[in-house]
Design a protein around this motif. Sequence first.
Motif, PDB file in Angstrom:
ATOM      1  N   VAL A   8      -9.584 -35.033  -1.727  1.00 35.84           N
ATOM      2  CA  VAL A   8      -8.454 -35.212  -0.820  1.00 35.84           C
ATOM      3  C   VAL A   8      -8.648 -36.521  -0.051  1.00 35.84           C
ATOM      4  CG1 VAL A   8      -7.162 -34.193   1.092  1.00 35.84           C
ATOM      5  CG2 VAL A   8      -8.261 -32.704  -0.602  1.00 35.84           C
ATOM      6  N   HIS A   9      -7.669 -37.391  -0.087  1.00 33.71           N
ATOM      7  CA  HIS A   9      -7.646 -38.678   0.613  1.00 33.71           C
ATOM      8  C   HIS A   9      -8.569 -39.730   0.012  1.00 33.71           C
ATOM      9  CE1 HIS A   9      -5.103 -36.952   3.644  1.00 33.71           C
ATOM     10  NE2 HIS A   9      -6.031 -36.086   4.051  1.00 33.71           N
ATOM     11  N   TYR A  40     -13.823 -28.619  -2.904  1.00 37.59           N
ATOM     12  CA  TYR A  40     -12.916 -29.547  -2.254  1.00 37.59           C
ATOM     13  C   TYR A  40     -13.746 -30.583  -1.517  1.00 37.59           C
ATOM     14  CZ  TYR A  40      -9.447 -25.954  -3.142  1.00 37.59           C
ATOM     15  OH  TYR A  40      -8.629 -25.036  -3.753  1.00 37.59           O
ATOM     16  N   LYS A  42     -13.305 -33.778   0.932  1.00 37.11           N
ATOM     17  CA  LYS A  42     -12.255 -34.334   1.781  1.00 37.11           C
ATOM     18  C   LYS A  42     -12.806 -35.414   2.701  1.00 37.11           C
ATOM     19  CE  LYS A  42     -10.024 -29.822   2.244  1.00 37.11           C
ATOM     20  NZ  LYS A  42      -9.534 -28.825   3.203  1.00 37.11           N
ATOM     21  N   ASP A  44     -12.228 -36.589   6.350  1.00 37.62           N
ATOM     22  CA  ASP A  44     -11.623 -36.105   7.585  1.00 37.62           C
ATOM     23  C   ASP A  44     -11.520 -37.265   8.566  1.00 37.62           C
ATOM     24  OD1 ASP A  44     -10.420 -33.951   8.714  1.00 37.62           O
ATOM     25  OD2 ASP A  44     -12.248 -33.049   9.492  1.00 37.62           O
TER      26      ASP A  44
END
Length: 99
Positions: A8-9, A40, A42, A44
């Motif tokens: 993610v990102h 997952y 990620k 942040d």
Amino acid sequence: MNIQIQTVHFDADNKLLSHVNKRIEKLKTFHDHILGVEVYLKLDNVVHQIKDKVAEIKVIIPRHTFFVKHESKVFEESFDCAFDALVNQIKKRKEKALA
């Protein structure tokens, strides 16, 4: 065992993905009936300059789901800490089942 790795990102490089896959394969030694694993990775606090790396691992076995989350400044460290916590959860659950 179905393994899903989602980022993610960011886009993960092959070194990080191979590290994750190698560790996930070791889960078979701790439990025989793992149905699926979801990982997952990620980034942040994308808005700020400081980006924390978060690793979440979810392991599905019959009648139970394990979930751990850890964050640090490096993805490998986040994943390894989360993986170690997950292994402890699986071992405790297995000991309770045998007792």
